[in-house]
Design an enzyme around this catalytic site. Structure first.
Site, PDB file in Angstrom:
ATOM      1  CG  ASP A 221      -0.787   4.184   5.257  1.00  0.00           C
ATOM      2  OD1 ASP A 221       0.131   4.661   5.951  1.00  0.00           O
ATOM      3  OD2 ASP A 221      -1.985   4.231   5.581  1.00  0.00           O
TER       4      ASP A 221
ATOM      5  CB  CYS B 189      -5.929  -0.477   4.353  1.00  0.00           C
ATOM      6  SG  CYS B 189      -5.683   0.116   2.664  1.00  0.00           S
TER       7      CYS B 189
ATOM      8  CG  HIS C 182      -1.806  -1.012   5.980  1.00  0.00           C
ATOM      9  ND1 HIS C 182      -2.419  -0.044   6.739  1.00  0.00           N
ATOM     10  CD2 HIS C 182      -1.831  -0.540   4.705  1.00  0.00           C
ATOM     11  CE1 HIS C 182      -2.778   0.967   5.974  1.00  0.00           C
ATOM     12  NE2 HIS C 182      -2.441   0.702   4.735  1.00  0.00           N
TER      13      HIS C 182
ATOM     14  CB  CYS D  55      -0.919  -0.005   1.222  1.00  0.00           C
ATOM     15  SG  CYS D  55      -2.064   1.395   1.275  1.00  0.00           S
TER      16      CYS D  55
ATOM     17  NE  ARG E 150      -0.776   5.030   8.673  1.00  0.00           N
ATOM     18  CZ  ARG E 150      -2.033   4.765   9.035  1.00  0.00           C
ATOM     19  NH1 ARG E 150      -2.385   4.948  10.302  1.00  0.00           N
ATOM     20  NH2 ARG E 150      -2.911   4.347   8.142  1.00  0.00           N
TER      21      ARG E 150
END
Length: 232
Positions: free
Chosen positions: A65, A122, A119, A63, A67
């Site tokens: 993202d 998400c 994750h 992803c 993080r």
């Protein structure tokens, strides 16, 4: 997807000692020079060796993202993992970006493992569970809604929305592992006897631990007959 401001963490850099400095365009360039200097102290030839080429054994489809950085959460170094990231770690058969990365990783770099890593929490998956409009990304999220439709009986039985979201994260990874196996890139590699496995993982932001979802393939043996390509 954006997170709510209530859960926003500090915009200070704490990983390399810049506790009192804000993350800014100028500071990123400054910290780069500091990182280079520190790295060269440990290994004066580090960048010379890195510049000679790459032969990573892993392709990571994760992803976008911020993080979930592949190298950091797996404790690996630059050059160890070839990475493709998009919203909600999707493998879509019309996505030429992802397909090009996959083909290069498998046919040229000869990676031995392809990992789809989602994750929990998400934003893309949670957005797909709602009926809200977000704009252009709605067309992308439609693929996750299709995953929900496939597993609607199981998901609709779950009263806890957070747990339902976690399960959809896992099911989305599983379906995208299957989507990888449906590509001609992987099937041709397997037909040629190339050592290549596909795996599905889910990462927990709360604990930092990666969960192996137990969905792995090293051939097209379990793939539905309609998805199998004939040899060239």
């Amino acid at each position: 997807m954006k997170n709510s401001g209530e859960n926003k963490i500090s915009t200070k850099n704490i990983s390399v000692g810049h506790v009192t400095e804000e993350i800014s365009y100028e500071n990123l360039l400054k910290w780069n020079k500091e990182w280079v200097a520190e790295t060269l102290k440990e290994d004066g030839d580090y960048f010379k060796k890195l510049a000679k080429g790459q032969s990573p054994p892993i392709l990571w489809i994760g992803c976008a993202d911020s993080r979930v950085p592949a190298n950091q959460i797996t404790g690996t170094n630059p050059g160890d993992i070839f990475v493709h990231r998009n919203i909600a770690n999707m493998v879509i058969h019309t996505d030429m970006n992802m397909l090009s990365v996959l083909d290069y990783a498998v046919a040229v770099l000869k990676v031995k493992h392809v990992i789809v890593c989602g994750h929990y929490g998400c934003g893309g998956v949670l957005a797909a569970m709602s009926n809200k409009q977000y704009g252009l990304i709605d067309n992308w999220l439609r693929h996750i809604k299709d995953v929900y439709r496939t597993y609607a009986f199981e998901l609709d039985m779950m009263d806890n929305e957070e747990e339902r979201g976690k399960r959809l994260v896992e099911l989305n990874v599983i379906e995208n592992v299957y989507n990888l196996c449906k590509t001609s890139t992987l099937q041709n590699a397997w037909k040629q006897g190339q050592e290549l496995s596909v795996h599905g993982w889910a990462y927990s932001l709360d604990s930092g631990i990666i969960k192996d979802l137990g969905v792995s393939f090293n051939s097209d043996e379990k793939l539905g007959a309609m998805f199998k390509f004939e040899s060239k």
